[in-house]
Design a protein around this motif. Structure first.
Motif, PDB file in Angstrom:
ATOM      1  N   ASP A  20     -12.851  -0.657   1.115  1.00  0.00           N
ATOM      2  CA  ASP A  20     -12.751  -2.865   1.097  1.00  0.00           C
ATOM      3  C   ASP A  20     -11.742  -3.179   0.486  1.00  0.00           C
ATOM      4  N   PHE A  21     -10.095  -2.424   1.522  1.00  0.00           N
ATOM      5  CA  PHE A  21      -9.103  -2.640   1.571  1.00  0.00           C
ATOM      6  C   PHE A  21      -9.097  -4.084   2.179  1.00  0.00           C
TER       7      PHE A  21
ATOM      8  N   GLU B 173      -1.530  -7.267  -9.857  1.00  0.00           N
ATOM      9  CA  GLU B 173      -2.513  -6.455  -9.821  1.00  0.00           C
ATOM     10  C   GLU B 173      -2.931  -5.360  -9.146  1.00  0.00           C
TER      11      GLU B 173
ATOM     12  N   TYR C  91       0.922  -1.278   0.156  1.00  0.00           N
ATOM     13  CA  TYR C  91       0.639   0.063   0.112  1.00  0.00           C
ATOM     14  C   TYR C  91       0.941   1.247   0.265  1.00  0.00           C
TER      15      TYR C  91
ATOM     16  N   ARG D 287     -10.107  -7.463  -0.141  1.00  0.00           N
ATOM     17  CA  ARG D 287      -9.435  -7.800  -1.158  1.00  0.00           C
ATOM     18  C   ARG D 287      -8.154  -8.024  -0.605  1.00  0.00           C
TER      19      ARG D 287
ATOM     20  N   THR E 172      -3.479   5.174  -3.609  1.00  0.00           N
ATOM     21  CA  THR E 172      -4.490   6.111  -3.877  1.00  0.00           C
ATOM     22  C   THR E 172      -4.273   7.376  -5.337  1.00  0.00           C
TER      23      THR E 172
ATOM     24  N   LEU F 110       0.116  -7.280  -5.199  1.00  0.00           N
ATOM     25  CA  LEU F 110      -1.302  -6.548  -4.893  1.00  0.00           C
ATOM     26  C   LEU F 110      -0.805  -5.288  -5.095  1.00  0.00           C
TER      27      LEU F 110
ATOM     28  N   VAL G  46      -1.757  -1.755  -4.192  1.00  0.00           N
ATOM     29  CA  VAL G  46      -2.735  -0.335  -3.392  1.00  0.00           C
ATOM     30  C   VAL G  46      -2.116   1.168  -3.674  1.00  0.00           C
TER      31      VAL G  46
ATOM     32  N   TYR H 179      -4.925  -1.868  -7.752  1.00  0.00           N
ATOM     33  CA  TYR H 179      -5.842  -0.919  -7.299  1.00  0.00           C
ATOM     34  C   TYR H 179      -5.723   0.082  -7.261  1.00  0.00           C
TER      35      TYR H 179
ATOM     36  N   PRO I 169      -7.921   3.405  -6.377  1.00  0.00           N
ATOM     37  CA  PRO I 169      -8.552   4.685  -5.746  1.00  0.00           C
ATOM     38  C   PRO I 169      -8.270   5.766  -6.389  1.00  0.00           C
TER      39      PRO I 169
END
Length: 284
Positions: free
Chosen positions: A270-271, A255, A170, A274, A230, A226, A228, A257, A259
């Motif tokens: 939904d973190f 992957e 993240y 996921r 923002t 993954l 993530v 994500y 936002p």
């Protein structure tokens, strides 16, 4: 011939610039620490207090929080800069029923030893010690969830450690030099000299080698990842995520994500779900 007054002004500027660089390098490697004051007890979680020793002889504090069933897989959760492991307890509590959780304080932060942070260069040894501990507990493969600074460290260690089965990152930075220039974006000319000089000071005075790069480490990874991030992150600009996406372009199991809204640390609603689904798929 250059007038003495001009030479004096130039000398004052150079000395001041070096002083600012030294002070900035000190602040970056010795930041004020943020203490959450939280423990697993605040979340009604059973836990063990763990103390590890890294290969370079730094003591690392940790909490091992067992899952509801011991055969569940294990995750290491890494905090951001300049926080400590208690900052990650909310995420840990949401994952704990389905995973064995190990939270650690990076060196210098929280309850761990170390007189300064190395900004990721040696923190991967802290993660390595955590994985060694879990291996002794019977977990041959683990997942790693890293928040910001912790995400960068996860990339660095995953490039060397086959015991890491999957990584969730993240708001990781992709390159430390770029992040330094981002921090001084309001000084576009000065930063080109200031950031390299800060790096030199950190290396010369504290042995902090800032030449590593999470994006280069990511290029070596074929495990599930993954990322993530923002798009409104004000601390780690979104272009770091774009660099990581480019670095992972050949990883078929990567992957992403991204936002549209949310500042640094404002997790998408939904973190947790996921993350849970991702690790359930890839860590067993």
């Amino acid at each position: 011939m250059i007038p003495k007054k001009i030479i004096l002004y130039i000398s004052i500027f150079v000395v001041s610039f070096i002083g600012i660089s030294l002070w900035s390098a000190w602040l970056v490697t010795h930041p004020s620490r943020i203490e959450s004051g939280l423990t697993p007890k605040n979340f009604n979680l059973l836990f063990e207090e763990i103390v590890l020793t890294t290969k370079d002889n730094i003591q690392i504090a940790g909490w091992f929080i067992p899952a509801h069933a011991p055969q569940k897989p294990a995750l290491v959760i890494l905090h951001g800069y300049p926080a400590e492991k208690g900052d990650m307890l909310s995420i840990a509590s949401s994952l704990q029923p389905d995973f064995n959780i190990f939270l650690i304080d990076f060196r210098y932060f929280g309850k761990s030893g170390g007189s300064f942070t190395t900004l990721g260069a040696r923190e991967r040894l802290d993660l390595e010690a955590a994985i060694d501990f879990l291996e002794l507990r019977g977990f041959k493969r683990v997942g790693v969830l890293g928040f910001s600074f912790g995400g960068a460290t996860a990339f660095l260690q995953a490039a060397y450690d086959p015991r890491i089965a999957a990584v969730v990152s993240y708001a990781s930075f992709a390159d430390l030099t770029l992040l330094g220039k981002d921090a001084y974006s309001h000084l576009p000319i000065i930063r080109e000299a200031l950031v390299p000089l800060m790096k030199f000071c950190a290396k010369a005075l504290w042995g902090v080698d800032t030449g590593y790069s999470p994006k280069l480490a990511a290029q070596r990874l074929s495990i599930p990842i993954l990322v993530v991030h923002t798009k409104q992150d004000e601390q780690i600009p979104f272009h770091h995520a774009e660099l990581l996406r480019e670095a992972l372009k050949n990883n078929q199991r990567a992957e992403f994500y991204f936002p549209e809204t949310g500042l640094h640390g404002e997790l998408p609603a939904d973190f947790d779900e996921r993350v849970k689904q991702f690790f359930e798929k890839y860590v067993n």
